[in-house]
Every structure is written in C-alpha cells, then in structure tokens.
Design a protein around this motif. Structure first.
Motif, PDB file in Angstrom:
ATOM      1  N   PHE A   1       0.808  -1.104   0.125  1.00  0.00           N
ATOM      2  CA  PHE A   1      -0.087   0.021  -0.142  1.00  0.00           C
ATOM      3  C   PHE A   1       0.944   1.259   0.159  1.00  0.00           C
ATOM      4  O   PHE A   1       0.760   2.111  -0.675  1.00  0.00           O
ATOM      5  N   LYS A   2       1.972   1.277   0.752  1.00  0.00           N
ATOM      6  CA  LYS A   2       2.829   2.348   0.940  1.00  0.00           C
ATOM      7  C   LYS A   2       3.558   2.520  -0.294  1.00  0.00           C
ATOM      8  O   LYS A   2       3.803   3.681  -0.847  1.00  0.00           O
ATOM      9  N   ALA A   3       4.073   1.301  -0.858  1.00  0.00           N
ATOM     10  CA  ALA A   3       5.121   1.434  -2.055  1.00  0.00           C
ATOM     11  C   ALA A   3       4.263   2.028  -3.063  1.00  0.00           C
ATOM     12  O   ALA A   3       4.933   2.513  -4.172  1.00  0.00           O
ATOM     13  N   PHE A   4       3.100   1.670  -3.580  1.00  0.00           N
ATOM     14  CA  PHE A   4       2.438   2.335  -4.588  1.00  0.00           C
ATOM     15  C   PHE A   4       1.659   3.558  -4.265  1.00  0.00           C
ATOM     16  O   PHE A   4       0.831   3.766  -5.073  1.00  0.00           O
ATOM     17  N   ASP A   5       2.086   4.226  -3.107  1.00  0.00           N
ATOM     18  CA  ASP A   5       1.490   5.568  -2.832  1.00  0.00           C
ATOM     19  C   ASP A   5      -0.111   5.542  -2.950  1.00  0.00           C
ATOM     20  O   ASP A   5      -0.528   6.619  -3.281  1.00  0.00           O
ATOM     21  N   ARG A   6      -0.691   4.627  -2.410  1.00  0.00           N
ATOM     22  CA  ARG A   6      -2.165   4.734  -2.145  1.00  0.00           C
ATOM     23  C   ARG A   6      -2.709   5.430  -0.913  1.00  0.00           C
ATOM     24  O   ARG A   6      -1.773   5.437  -0.048  1.00  0.00           O
ATOM     25  N   GLN A   7      -3.952   5.895  -0.967  1.00  0.00           N
ATOM     26  CA  GLN A   7      -4.579   6.779   0.125  1.00  0.00           C
ATOM     27  C   GLN A   7      -5.478   6.092   0.683  1.00  0.00           C
ATOM     28  O   GLN A   7      -5.726   6.307   2.177  1.00  0.00           O
ATOM     29  N   ASP A   8      -6.368   5.409   0.208  1.00  0.00           N
ATOM     30  CA  ASP A   8      -7.670   4.792   0.689  1.00  0.00           C
ATOM     31  C   ASP A   8      -7.668   3.336   0.567  1.00  0.00           C
ATOM     32  O   ASP A   8      -7.215   2.654  -0.476  1.00  0.00           O
ATOM     33  N   GLU A   9      -7.860   2.861   1.811  1.00  0.00           N
ATOM     34  CA  GLU A   9      -7.994   1.253   2.000  1.00  0.00           C
ATOM     35  C   GLU A   9      -9.017   0.773   1.643  1.00  0.00           C
ATOM     36  O   GLU A   9     -10.165   1.495   1.528  1.00  0.00           O
ATOM     37  N   HIS A  10      -9.132  -0.333   0.999  1.00  0.00           N
ATOM     38  CA  HIS A  10      -9.905  -0.998   0.436  1.00  0.00           C
ATOM     39  C   HIS A  10      -9.764  -2.494   0.964  1.00  0.00           C
ATOM     40  O   HIS A  10      -8.759  -2.886   1.429  1.00  0.00           O
ATOM     41  N   LEU A  11     -10.709  -3.604   0.558  1.00  0.00           N
ATOM     42  CA  LEU A  11     -10.690  -4.880   0.852  1.00  0.00           C
ATOM     43  C   LEU A  11      -9.505  -5.484  -0.094  1.00  0.00           C
ATOM     44  O   LEU A  11      -9.186  -4.747  -1.144  1.00  0.00           O
ATOM     45  N   TYR A  12      -8.882  -6.597   0.439  1.00  0.00           N
ATOM     46  CA  TYR A  12      -7.703  -7.409  -0.444  1.00  0.00           C
ATOM     47  C   TYR A  12      -7.606  -8.638   0.005  1.00  0.00           C
ATOM     48  O   TYR A  12      -8.328  -8.902   0.924  1.00  0.00           O
ATOM     49  N   GLU A  13      -6.998  -9.216  -0.705  1.00  0.00           N
ATOM     50  CA  GLU A  13      -6.532 -10.711  -0.420  1.00  0.00           C
ATOM     51  C   GLU A  13      -5.338 -11.039  -1.233  1.00  0.00           C
ATOM     52  O   GLU A  13      -4.989 -10.348  -2.344  1.00  0.00           O
ATOM     53  N   PHE A  14      -4.651 -12.237  -0.724  1.00  0.00           N
ATOM     54  CA  PHE A  14      -3.719 -12.752  -1.128  1.00  0.00           C
ATOM     55  C   PHE A  14      -4.140 -14.143  -1.776  1.00  0.00           C
ATOM     56  O   PHE A  14      -4.722 -14.874  -1.146  1.00  0.00           O
ATOM     57  N   GLN A  15      -3.317 -14.573  -2.890  1.00  0.00           N
ATOM     58  CA  GLN A  15      -3.622 -16.038  -3.252  1.00  0.00           C
ATOM     59  C   GLN A  15      -2.118 -16.510  -3.592  1.00  0.00           C
ATOM     60  O   GLN A  15      -1.300 -16.426  -4.364  1.00  0.00           O
ATOM     61  N   VAL A  16      -2.014 -17.594  -2.645  1.00  0.00           N
ATOM     62  CA  VAL A  16      -1.027 -18.468  -2.808  1.00  0.00           C
ATOM     63  C   VAL A  16      -0.973 -19.804  -3.072  1.00  0.00           C
ATOM     64  O   VAL A  16      -1.945 -20.399  -2.675  1.00  0.00           O
ATOM     65  N   GLY A  17       0.097 -20.508  -3.784  1.00  0.00           N
ATOM     66  CA  GLY A  17       0.061 -21.667  -4.115  1.00  0.00           C
ATOM     67  C   GLY A  17      -0.367 -21.991  -5.412  1.00  0.00           C
ATOM     68  O   GLY A  17      -0.486 -23.420  -5.544  1.00  0.00           O
ATOM     69  N   GLY A  18      -1.094 -21.183  -6.165  1.00  0.00           N
ATOM     70  CA  GLY A  18      -1.436 -21.342  -7.395  1.00  0.00           C
ATOM     71  C   GLY A  18      -0.444 -21.049  -8.472  1.00  0.00           C
ATOM     72  O   GLY A  18       0.792 -21.083  -8.224  1.00  0.00           O
ATOM     73  N   ASN A  19      -0.967 -20.936  -9.726  1.00  0.00           N
ATOM     74  CA  ASN A  19       0.003 -20.476 -10.871  1.00  0.00           C
ATOM     75  C   ASN A  19      -0.240 -19.067 -10.992  1.00  0.00           C
ATOM     76  O   ASN A  19      -0.168 -18.411 -12.242  1.00  0.00           O
ATOM     77  N   GLY A  20       0.138 -18.133 -10.071  1.00  0.00           N
ATOM     78  CA  GLY A  20       0.257 -16.892 -10.192  1.00  0.00           C
ATOM     79  C   GLY A  20      -1.189 -16.213  -9.760  1.00  0.00           C
ATOM     80  O   GLY A  20      -2.048 -16.920  -9.222  1.00  0.00           O
ATOM     81  N   PRO A  21      -1.332 -15.060  -9.752  1.00  0.00           N
ATOM     82  CA  PRO A  21      -2.593 -14.161  -9.986  1.00  0.00           C
ATOM     83  C   PRO A  21      -3.900 -14.867 -10.478  1.00  0.00           C
ATOM     84  O   PRO A  21      -3.837 -15.261 -11.435  1.00  0.00           O
ATOM     85  N   GLN A  22      -4.963 -14.803  -9.770  1.00  0.00           N
ATOM     86  CA  GLN A  22      -6.207 -15.109 -10.344  1.00  0.00           C
ATOM     87  C   GLN A  22      -6.401 -16.768 -10.433  1.00  0.00           C
ATOM     88  O   GLN A  22      -7.254 -16.969 -11.078  1.00  0.00           O
TER      89      GLN A  22
END
Length: 149
Positions: free
Chosen positions: A42-63
């Motif tokens: 969040f800090k690294a991409f200079d975002r200001q407003d929080e929103h929901l988020y998730e991490f996806q681990v153990g697959g073949n990348g995002p989605q």
C-alpha cells in the motif's frame, strides 16, 4: 525478498505508455504477517484509501482459482470457496513460499488492482533494521483513482 509487479488496474493508456513496468522490491521477515505485506505494498504504490484485499498463494500466479486465499475476515463470502486463512494472523513463513514462486495480491475488489508477487530470495537471517521495507521502485505509482476524461 519479494518483487511486486502491478499487472492490471484502472490506469490510463498514457500512464501505461510512460510506465511499461511498475514494480517494487520489498524485504520482509518471515515473522511478518500477510497484513504487514499489504501495508508495505500500500505504501510502496502510494495509495491513500484502504479497500478490501486478498493474497492468493500456491497457485500459478494471480487469479488462479486453485490458489489458497488469505482474506480479511469481513471479506469472506458464502458463495465462493472459503478462504484458507486470515491474513492478519498468517505469517509469511507459514504460507510455504519458495524462491521463484509467484503469487497474487488483489487490492480493491471494485477497481481490481492486480499484482504478481515473485519470490526473489529467502534468507535464514535478516540483517538488522526495520522490516518490511521498500528497497527499489521501478516506474511511477499510478493514481489510485485514474482520471479517464
């Protein structure tokens, strides 16, 4: 060490042309949680407003629908397969990452900012200092809310 690439989101064609690669390199300890990883992204991409988020681990990348999903408790949905765990209590060390693994980070379920996180290096002992930390930035941070005229 993780390299976080912005791979999709509401960016203008002009921004994409000027910033063909947008990535951040992050150093994080295994004892840090996935919530800590979100905060530093969040800090690294200079975002200001929080929103929901998730991490996806153990697959073949995002989605990847077969990946393990780590979400905030309030993001759990009864219609989708249940999440693997709560990212506020899941440490980086416990998700089973290896060098060269890639996993997904989805921020803002409405605007759909998608990131691919590549595991670059894993060290047994961290150097002294505060973690997590941003060690490299490539490309500008896109505005969180693009102006598409």
């Amino acid at each position: 060490m993780l390299e976080v690439f912005l791979i999709d989101g509401p960016i203008t064609e002009e921004f994409a042309a000027e910033n063909p690669v947008v990535s951040r390199t992050i150093e994080i300890k295994g004892s840090n949680t996935l919530a800590d990883l979100h905060k530093i992204i969040f800090k690294a991409f200079d975002r200001q407003d929080e929103h929901l988020y998730e991490f996806q681990v153990g697959g073949n990348g995002p989605q990847d629908p077969n990946a393990k999903r780590y979400c905030l408790k309030q993001a759990f949905s009864s219609s989708a397969p249940g999440p693997t765990g709560d990212l506020s209590t899941t440490s980086i060390a416990t998700v089973g990452l290896s060098i060269d693994d890639a996993f997904g980070y989805w921020f803002d379920f409405g605007d759909d900012w998608w990131h691919q996180i590549d595991v670059i290096n894993i060290q047994d002992l961290a150097q002294s200092g505060k973690y997590p930390k941003i060690t490299k930035r490539v490309g500008a941070s896109p505005p969180q809310y693009a102006d598409f005229d």
